[in-house]
Design an enzyme around this catalytic site. Structure first.
Site, PDB file in Angstrom:
ATOM      1  N   GLY A  47     -15.891 -17.693  13.029  1.00 30.13           N
ATOM      2  CA  GLY A  47     -17.142 -17.018  12.728  1.00 30.13           C
ATOM      3  C   GLY A  47     -16.936 -15.546  12.475  1.00 30.13           C
ATOM      4  O   GLY A  47     -15.835 -15.008  12.664  1.00 30.13           O
ATOM      5  N   PRO A  48     -17.970 -14.860  12.040  1.00 32.40           N
ATOM      6  CA  PRO A  48     -17.864 -13.422  11.742  1.00 32.40           C
ATOM      7  C   PRO A  48     -17.571 -12.620  13.006  1.00 32.40           C
ATOM      8  O   PRO A  48     -17.739 -13.123  14.126  1.00 32.40           O
ATOM      9  CB  PRO A  48     -19.252 -13.069  11.182  1.00 32.40           C
ATOM     10  CG  PRO A  48     -19.916 -14.370  10.899  1.00 32.40           C
ATOM     11  CD  PRO A  48     -19.308 -15.385  11.798  1.00 32.40           C
ATOM     12  N   PRO A  49     -17.155 -11.370  12.855  1.00 33.12           N
ATOM     13  CA  PRO A  49     -16.910 -10.530  14.031  1.00 33.12           C
ATOM     14  C   PRO A  49     -18.199 -10.280  14.803  1.00 33.12           C
ATOM     15  O   PRO A  49     -19.281 -10.133  14.231  1.00 33.12           O
ATOM     16  CB  PRO A  49     -16.365  -9.217  13.435  1.00 33.12           C
ATOM     17  CG  PRO A  49     -15.914  -9.570  12.058  1.00 33.12           C
ATOM     18  CD  PRO A  49     -16.790 -10.686  11.602  1.00 33.12           C
TER      19      PRO A  49
ATOM     20  N   LYS B 210     -17.330 -15.072  20.030  1.00 35.43           N
ATOM     21  CA  LYS B 210     -16.248 -16.057  20.147  1.00 35.43           C
ATOM     22  C   LYS B 210     -15.398 -15.802  21.390  1.00 35.43           C
ATOM     23  O   LYS B 210     -15.120 -16.713  22.178  1.00 35.43           O
ATOM     24  CB  LYS B 210     -15.374 -16.010  18.885  1.00 35.43           C
ATOM     25  CG  LYS B 210     -16.118 -16.274  17.602  1.00 35.43           C
ATOM     26  CD  LYS B 210     -15.200 -16.330  16.410  1.00 35.43           C
ATOM     27  CE  LYS B 210     -14.551 -14.991  16.127  1.00 35.43           C
ATOM     28  NZ  LYS B 210     -15.525 -13.956  15.733  1.00 35.43           N
ATOM     29  N   THR B 211     -14.972 -14.557  21.560  1.00 32.67           N
ATOM     30  CA  THR B 211     -14.119 -14.230  22.706  1.00 32.67           C
ATOM     31  C   THR B 211     -14.870 -14.373  24.017  1.00 32.67           C
ATOM     32  O   THR B 211     -14.331 -14.886  25.004  1.00 32.67           O
ATOM     33  CB  THR B 211     -13.582 -12.794  22.554  1.00 32.67           C
ATOM     34  OG1 THR B 211     -12.862 -12.678  21.324  1.00 32.67           O
ATOM     35  CG2 THR B 211     -12.653 -12.450  23.704  1.00 32.67           C
TER      36      THR B 211
ATOM     37  N   SER C 253     -19.095 -20.240  -6.201  1.00 35.88           N
ATOM     38  CA  SER C 253     -20.472 -20.560  -5.841  1.00 35.88           C
ATOM     39  C   SER C 253     -21.504 -19.806  -6.660  1.00 35.88           C
ATOM     40  O   SER C 253     -22.687 -20.101  -6.554  1.00 35.88           O
ATOM     41  CB  SER C 253     -20.696 -20.275  -4.349  1.00 35.88           C
ATOM     42  OG  SER C 253     -20.512 -18.910  -4.059  1.00 35.88           O
TER      43      SER C 253
ATOM     44  N   LYS D   6     -25.571 -17.627   3.841  1.00 36.00           N
ATOM     45  CA  LYS D   6     -26.184 -17.239   2.562  1.00 36.00           C
ATOM     46  C   LYS D   6     -27.700 -17.316   2.656  1.00 36.00           C
ATOM     47  O   LYS D   6     -28.416 -16.425   2.176  1.00 36.00           O
ATOM     48  CB  LYS D   6     -25.668 -18.138   1.446  1.00 36.00           C
ATOM     49  CG  LYS D   6     -24.191 -17.955   1.136  1.00 36.00           C
ATOM     50  CD  LYS D   6     -23.733 -18.934   0.068  1.00 36.00           C
ATOM     51  CE  LYS D   6     -22.245 -18.742  -0.245  1.00 36.00           C
ATOM     52  NZ  LYS D   6     -21.772 -19.702  -1.258  1.00 36.00           N
TER      53      LYS D   6
END
Length: 839
Positions: free
Chosen positions: A395-397, A401-402, A733, A776
């Site tokens: 996933g994005p920063p 996640k961490t 896309s 998006k």
């Protein structure tokens, strides 16, 4: 009276000082005084000039009497007895020497000589002066005799001032201090400084002598000890080896590791103490001794507690939390089942805890664990908890996640270790260096295990998508063994050279982009996607987590400062552009710091900060996202894109014109007639250029069906531009957006302003699926889009979009470009005008 200029010294009343005189003017002044009453005006010079003038002499000096005098070849030696302070009213030069008109200066003596403060000051000064004299090495009797001989406080201050080593300006300052009390106080300060200086010098001297003495003593004892140890056959190295052997003996090492340890211990015993080889072997054995070969933390997984931990630490991320809880639930049930078997049977074959291996690869080593039985239920639980898929959080920063990995460790009660692999370009980063290299060290995996202190931690491999490749090897390939449950029970680090069991470790990896992870490595992990947060979710995260933390860090926790929802929303929309909340937290922290500064400066700050105050604190908005067009336009279609920072919309512009001539430049497609057919600008990548050519070909081949007039075909030049030309763009896309813009321009039909689209196009007009739909769609929603065209194959992905966003948007799944055009294009009020020819 004659003036006696003094260089580098000051004479005080009541003191006798030896003076050497040799300058002609000074000698004439002395001769003049000897002819009269032997009195001179002794005054200090401001500098050490050889030719004293009135300008370089102080105004205050001492009326002194010349005592003994001894003449020599270079001048005279004389004793001067200071008698009284005096101030020079005028300096004159007569008969080759300086003379002065002086007036005696009267001291200011306290009215009450018995004032307690004055008496205490004098007493303290006498005591400290006595201490200073003794510290300088003078006999105690002499010091007390000299000090007791002077009873007048003023004379006593002058006596001490004359014997203290001070620069001339400071001594002159004491001479000019007419107040006895003030002079005593200033003298006391100088005495204290000198005493402190002497104490520091004595301490340094004592330390140096002590150190030298200890070194000599240590050297002597060491030489004796060497001799004794040589006679007894014992030394420090033997003692260290014994201690190291005892520590290694207590470890339950595998057979290979035990054999290697014994071999290295034998080499260490034979090697010299100071040899390089002994140091390398000792370091290696210390690494072996400090690794957690059999240390485990107790697993106390409770699914309800795990749910509470995840909810407490994170807002939103429902799909991610569900997958993590499933991950933990399977391990809990598996561990309980196997532990029950151990309790009933008394043992369990280790092979039952091994992962299932592919029978087509029998060459894989099963490992020695399968040759033994396990009777420890704790080990069974630990191994069962680690058995299962390895999760990859993508996933994005800044989306959590961490921190989710930390929460997993917290829920399991295991140690947590994080290793960042971003930028690692050497296989040795993972496997370590062989011991033949100078300064060799184990790899990051073994270092992390040592840091954890247990053999069953939660091990986070951060940024696995940023692993590099160099001539030194591919670290991603080295990770294959680490993350393969069929092999990591015998992971061999190059530095250790013996297998280390990683089968009880729960590995979790994180990445920003899935596409950059090598296929074999990705195949060993199960992907859990982290999508970006909606603005509503960001608002709740800011209120629940970010704002309290930043107020605490800024010292505002007890100031009852609040930030309104509208203010936070303005920060989100005007000062951040991200899928996560990392930049949002920085901006909230900036607001908190500016408020703290105002409070610390005594300014008044409102208890609740509104959106207007945010603009005042953070300045004008720094982010200017794209917004939907205000009206329908011909030749401009709205596409959607996705980056690691989140999704957004982009505009595709098309323009055509007819011309005659032959020209072709880079990036332009030349038609059969020689006329330029297509120009592509906006830093488009190869894939995006191919999509544009496919769209152009479809539009020209199906012109009649698409309602394109004949005069807009043939020798025309089509120009496709994607704004933000400084930003590189690529990907398939945008195919249907490019085709829609082209058909709109060629047919003269406007494109709806409220429609955004994404999808790959083929030469036959089919619409193919794309990735990153959720991001998006979220970007399009932020931009004010209400209708979204998506590939039919991506219809199921709409469920990933948050419900509150889905309810506000209309989705149109399509399979062909004709369906796209039916939705996106509107009929013009006037027919398309013929193109004018351009030479």
């Amino acid at each position: 009276m004659p003036v006696l200029p003094l260089r580098g010294t000051v004479i005080f009343p009541g003191l006798t000082a030896p003076i050497a005189a040799g300058r002609p003017g000074t000698l004439r002044a002395i001769e003049s005084a000897l002819k009269k009453d032997r009195l001179v005006f002794a005054v200090a010079q401001r500098d050490n000039s050889d030719e004293p003038t009135a300008d370089i002499l102080y105004s205050m000096g001492v009326i002194a009497k010349i005592g003994q005098i001894q003449r020599g070849l270079g001048g005279v030696q004389l004793l001067l007895q200071g008698e009284q302070r005096a101030t020079a009213l005028q300096y004159t030069t007569t008969e080759g020497f300086l003379a002065a008109v002086v007036m005696p200066a009267e001291e200011m003596v306290p009215i009450d000589g018995n004032d307690p403060a004055f008496v205490a000051l004098e007493k303290e000064t006498r005591e400290r002066a006595a201490d200073l004299g003794e510290r300088r090495g003078l006999p105690e009797e002499v010091v007390h005799q000299v000090l007791e001989s002077v009873t007048d406080p003023g004379r006593f201050a002058d006596l001490v001032a004359g014997y203290i080593d001070l620069p001339v300006p400071e001594k002159q300052g004491l001479l000019e201090t007419l107040s006895v009390e003030e002079r005593l106080r200033r003298v006391l300060v100088h005495i204290q400084r000198h005493v402190g200086l002497l104490e520091a010098q004595e301490e340094i001297k004592s330390q140096v002598q002590e150190e030298l003495g200890e070194r000599q003593r240590e050297m002597y004892l060491r030489e004796q000890l060497k001799t004794i140890q040589k006679e007894l056959g014992d030394d420090d190295q033997a003692k260290e080896i014994v201690e190291l052997r005892e520590k290694l003996t207590k470890l339950e090492l595998p057979k290979e590791a035990r054999a290697e340890v014994e071999r290295e211990l034998g080499r260490l015993e034979r090697a010299g103490r100071e040899s390089m080889e002994a140091q390398v072997i000792r370091t290696y054995l210390e690494w072996i001794a400090e690794l957690p070969w059999n240390e485990r933390s107790d697993d106390h997984l409770d699914l309800r507690n795990a749910t509470e931990v995840l909810e407490e630490d994170h807002y939103g991320l429902k799909d991610v939390k569900d997958r993590v809880l499933e991950f933990l639930a399977v391990r809990q049930l598996r561990a309980e089942q196997l532990a029950h078997e151990v309790e009933e049977v008394g043992e369990l074959p280790a092979s039952k805890l091994q992962p299932v291996r592919d029978e087509a690869t029998p060459a894989l080593k099963i490992g020695e664990l399968e040759d033994r039985s396990i009777t420890d239920s704790k080990e069974v639980k630990s191994r069962a908890m680690a058995k299962g898929p390895i999760l990859l959080f993508v996933g994005p920063p800044g989306v959590g996640k961490t921190s989710i990995a930390k929460s997993v460790a917290r829920a399991l009660g295991r140690e947590y270790v994080r290793v960042s692999l971003g930028g690692a370009r050497d296989e040795a980063d993972i496997r370590g260096h062989r011991r033949t290299y100078v300064g060799a060290m184990p790899g990051r995996i073994i270092q992390g295990m040592k840091q954890a202190g247990t053999k069953n931690p939660v091990f986070l491999l951060d940024e696995v998508d940023k692993l590099g490749v160099s001539f030194q090897g591919d670290p991603a390939s080295a990770l294959l063994e680490v993350l393969d449950p069929a092999q990591n029970d015998t992971f061999t680090d190059h530095y250790l050279g013996v297998p280390f069991d990683l089968s009880e470790v729960i590995f979790i990896a994180t990445a920003n982009l899935q596409q950059t992870i090598p296929g074999p490595l990705l195949d060993r992990m199960e992907v859990v996607e982290f999508a970006g947060y909606t603005e509503r979710e960001k608002l709740q995260i800011a209120k629940k987590y970010l704002l309290p933390r930043q107020l605490e860090e800024s010292g505002l926790a007890d100031k009852k400062i609040e930030i309104s929802d509208e203010a936070i929303a303005s920060i989100i929309s005007g000062h951040t552009r991200e899928s996560g909340v990392r930049q949002l937290e920085r901006q909230i922290g900036a607001v908190a710091r500016k408020v703290a500064r105002k409070i610390a400066g005594g300014e008044t700050v409102p208890e609740k900060i509104e959106a207007d105050e945010v603009r005042e604190l953070l300045g004008r908005p720094k982010v200017h996202p794209e917004h939907a067009k205000e009206e329908n336009e011909i030749g401009i279609a709205t596409g959607m894109y996705y980056t690691p920072m989140g999704g957004d919309i982009m505009f595709v512009e098309a323009s055509i014109r007819r011309f005659y001539g032959n020209r072709a430049n880079d990036g332009e497609q030349v038609g059969p007639s020689g006329a330029v057919s297509l120009i592509l600008t906006g830093q488009l990548g190869d894939v995006m250029k191919e999509s544009a050519r496919a769209a152009f070909t479809y539009a020209t081949n199906n012109a009649s069906e698409l309602g394109i007039p004949r005069d807009r075909l043939g020798a025309i030049e089509a120009h496709i531009h994607v704004p933000a030309g400084a930003i590189p763009k690529d990907g398939p896309s945008a195919g249907i957006a490019i085709a829609t813009a082209l058909v709109s321009e060629m047919s003269g039909r406007p494109v709806r302003r409220d429609v955004a689209m994404t999808g790959e196009i083929t030469l036959r007009g089919r619409v193919l699926p794309i990735g990153g739909l959720k991001e998006k769609v979220l970007g399009a929603h932020r931009a004010g889009i209400t209708t979204v065209i998506i590939p039919k194959a991506n219809e199921a992905d709409v469920e990933d979009v948050p419900e509150e966003v889905r309810e506000l948007l209309t989705f149109h799944p399509v399979e062909t470009l004709n369906q796209v055009l039916d939705i996106a294009l509107v009929q013009p009020e006037e027919p398309a005008q013929p193109l004018e020819a351009v030479a």
